[in-house]
Write a protein that holds these residues in place. Structure first.
Motif, mmCIF file in Angstrom:
data_model
loop_
_atom_site.group_PDB
_atom_site.id
_atom_site.type_symbol
_atom_site.label_atom_id
_atom_site.label_comp_id
_atom_site.label_asym_id
_atom_site.label_seq_id
_atom_site.Cartn_x
_atom_site.Cartn_y
_atom_site.Cartn_z
ATOM 1 N N ASN A 19 0.828 -1.211 0.000
ATOM 2 C CA ASN A 19 0.000 0.000 0.000
ATOM 3 C C ASN A 19 0.858 1.255 0.000
ATOM 4 O O ASN A 19 0.545 2.240 -0.687
ATOM 5 C CB ASN A 19 -0.945 0.005 1.216
ATOM 6 C CG ASN A 19 -2.112 -0.954 1.046
ATOM 7 O OD1 ASN A 19 -2.458 -1.299 -0.081
ATOM 8 N ND2 ASN A 19 -2.703 -1.388 2.149
ATOM 9 N N LYS A 20 1.959 1.245 0.765
ATOM 10 C CA LYS A 20 2.870 2.396 0.772
ATOM 11 C C LYS A 20 3.485 2.610 -0.608
ATOM 12 O O LYS A 20 3.620 3.741 -1.084
ATOM 13 C CB LYS A 20 3.964 2.200 1.816
ATOM 14 C CG LYS A 20 3.485 2.351 3.237
ATOM 15 C CD LYS A 20 4.620 2.109 4.217
ATOM 16 C CE LYS A 20 4.124 2.135 5.657
ATOM 17 N NZ LYS A 20 5.207 1.826 6.603
ATOM 18 N N GLU A 23 0.886 4.141 -2.858
ATOM 19 C CA GLU A 23 0.711 5.557 -2.543
ATOM 20 C C GLU A 23 1.847 6.396 -3.119
ATOM 21 O O GLU A 23 1.629 7.490 -3.649
ATOM 22 C CB GLU A 23 0.629 5.742 -1.021
ATOM 23 C CG GLU A 23 -0.665 5.241 -0.410
ATOM 24 C CD GLU A 23 -0.659 5.311 1.113
ATOM 25 O OE1 GLU A 23 0.332 5.821 1.697
ATOM 26 O OE2 GLU A 23 -1.645 4.858 1.717
ATOM 27 N N LYS A 24 3.072 5.884 -3.019
ATOM 28 C CA LYS A 24 4.216 6.603 -3.592
ATOM 29 C C LYS A 24 4.068 6.733 -5.109
ATOM 30 O O LYS A 24 4.333 7.792 -5.690
ATOM 31 C CB LYS A 24 5.533 5.888 -3.263
ATOM 32 C CG LYS A 24 5.976 6.059 -1.835
ATOM 33 C CD LYS A 24 7.295 5.354 -1.604
ATOM 34 C CE LYS A 24 7.762 5.465 -0.165
ATOM 35 N NZ LYS A 24 9.027 4.767 0.067
ATOM 36 N N GLU A 26 1.293 6.750 -6.762
ATOM 37 C CA GLU A 26 0.224 7.711 -7.027
ATOM 38 C C GLU A 26 0.730 9.137 -6.900
ATOM 39 O O GLU A 26 0.393 10.000 -7.711
ATOM 40 C CB GLU A 26 -0.953 7.473 -6.071
ATOM 41 C CG GLU A 26 -1.760 6.232 -6.402
ATOM 42 C CD GLU A 26 -2.852 5.953 -5.375
ATOM 43 O OE1 GLU A 26 -2.869 6.623 -4.317
ATOM 44 O OE2 GLU A 26 -3.680 5.071 -5.643
ATOM 45 N N LYS A 27 1.553 9.402 -5.878
ATOM 46 C CA LYS A 27 2.121 10.743 -5.707
ATOM 47 C C LYS A 27 3.002 11.117 -6.900
ATOM 48 O O LYS A 27 2.945 12.236 -7.415
ATOM 49 C CB LYS A 27 2.929 10.823 -4.412
ATOM 50 C CG LYS A 27 2.087 10.854 -3.170
ATOM 51 C CD LYS A 27 2.965 10.923 -1.926
ATOM 52 C CE LYS A 27 2.132 10.847 -0.656
ATOM 53 N NZ LYS A 27 2.981 10.849 0.548
#
Length: 103
Positions: A19-20, A23-24, A26-27
């Motif tokens: 998940n991390k 998220e990275k 996506e950023k």
């Protein structure tokens, strides 16, 4: 039970890491989509237009030169007219002199 607890804890850790990572990504994707690269081609466009005008000028000059050259070639003669006339008169005098000597 401890092995099952260890496996679930490991699985939870892996899911959290995944998940991390998502998220990275996506950023990063948002940053890339927010950063738009704009090219200013107006300077290049003006340079290309100027070059095109120069090429058209050179093309016109070459066409005029070719036209003049072709006109000169069409008007060109191997010998000038006066030289041909002098040669014919000389041949006639020469034949006349030979005929006078023979007769």
């Amino acid at each position: 039970m401890t092995k099952l607890e260890e496996l679930t804890a490991l699985l939870v850790n892996e899911i959290n890491d995944f998940n991390k990572g998502v998220e990275k990504l996506e950023k990063i994707s948002e940053q890339i989509s927010a950063t738009k690269i704009k090219m200013d081609v107006s300077e290049y466009k003006s340079i290309i237009e100027e070059h095109q005008l120069q090429m058209n000028t050179y093309k016109d000059m070459l066409e005029r030169f070719e036209s003049r050259f072709n006109d000169k070639i069409n008007e060109a003669k191997i010998y000038p007219t006066w030289a041909v006339v002098v040669f014919i008169i000389g041949v006639l005098f020469g034949l006349g002199a030979i005929l006078l000597v023979v007769i």
